[in-house]
Scaffold this motif. Structure first.
Motif, PDB file in Angstrom:
ATOM      1  N   PHE A  39       0.866  -1.172   0.000  1.00 39.73           N
ATOM      2  CA  PHE A  39       0.000   0.000   0.000  1.00 39.73           C
ATOM      3  C   PHE A  39       0.905   1.225   0.000  1.00 39.73           C
ATOM      4  CE2 PHE A  39      -3.888  -1.738   2.565  1.00 39.73           C
ATOM      5  CZ  PHE A  39      -4.264  -2.503   1.488  1.00 39.73           C
ATOM      6  N   ASP A  83      -5.913   0.959  -7.878  1.00 40.17           N
ATOM      7  CA  ASP A  83      -5.519  -0.441  -7.788  1.00 40.17           C
ATOM      8  C   ASP A  83      -4.645  -0.807  -8.975  1.00 40.17           C
ATOM      9  OD1 ASP A  83      -5.289  -3.189  -7.587  1.00 40.17           O
ATOM     10  OD2 ASP A  83      -7.444  -3.554  -7.397  1.00 40.17           O
ATOM     11  N   VAL A  88      -1.394  -0.988  -4.307  1.00 42.06           N
ATOM     12  CA  VAL A  88      -2.599  -0.168  -4.195  1.00 42.06           C
ATOM     13  C   VAL A  88      -2.183   1.191  -3.632  1.00 42.06           C
ATOM     14  CG1 VAL A  88      -4.838   0.097  -3.068  1.00 42.06           C
ATOM     15  CG2 VAL A  88      -4.114  -2.156  -3.874  1.00 42.06           C
ATOM     16  N   HIS A  90      -3.286   4.858  -2.133  1.00 34.58           N
ATOM     17  CA  HIS A  90      -4.333   5.633  -1.454  1.00 34.58           C
ATOM     18  C   HIS A  90      -3.876   7.085  -1.431  1.00 34.58           C
ATOM     19  CE1 HIS A  90      -6.240   1.983   0.237  1.00 34.58           C
ATOM     20  NE2 HIS A  90      -4.999   1.532   0.314  1.00 34.58           N
TER      21      HIS A  90
END
Length: 140
Positions: A39, A83, A88, A90
């Motif tokens: 992430f 994605d 991924v 954010h």
């Protein structure tokens, strides 16, 4: 902190840094979920900046032949989730990031260090200490 063995992570991080994203961290979630291996979490100071960061990431990576599987939240600019399969991204509006606290939610995930992120952090520190103190900027 762990170092990355995934060369794509530096490519993605370079795109994230391209529009002055703030407080960039990379979490290794591979041992905690099957959703992704990493992430990348970053912030913008306004919903307009969040949208600009996400647009830049998508455009920059597309030019390099990397397309997202999906992008959510781009219109609102509060929390954009991008994605890219194993990675991924954010992109948060600052207040929304504090509210959802993904870093706290995934506190068991080790942070990943990369050359691109280390270089970026060093530049940010130099920039911070090279000018007048922030509280004096614009005074006088």
């Amino acid at each position: 902190m762990s170092d990355t063995k995934d060369p794509r992570l530096n490519l993605v991080l370079t795109a994230v840094m391209g529009k002055k994203a703030l407080d960039i961290i990379v979490l290794d979630v591979s041992g905690l979920t099957s959703l992704a291996d990493s992430f990348i979490i970053c912030s913008g100071r306004s919903n307009r900046q969040v949208t600009a960061i996400a647009d830049y990431i998508r455009t920059d990576l597309k030019q390099q032949g990397v397309a997202p599987l999906s992008v959510e939240g781009l219109q609102e600019g509060h929390w954009v989730l991008m994605d890219y399969g194993d990675i991924v991204i954010h992109v948060f509006y600052d207040d929304v990031r504090r509210f959802y606290d993904l870093e706290g939610l995934w506190s068991d995930a080790p942070r990943i260090r990369t050359r691109a992120l280390d270089d970026w952090n060093h530049r940010q520190i130099r920039r911070f200490f090279s000018g007048p103190p922030q509280f004096l900027a614009g005074c006088g």
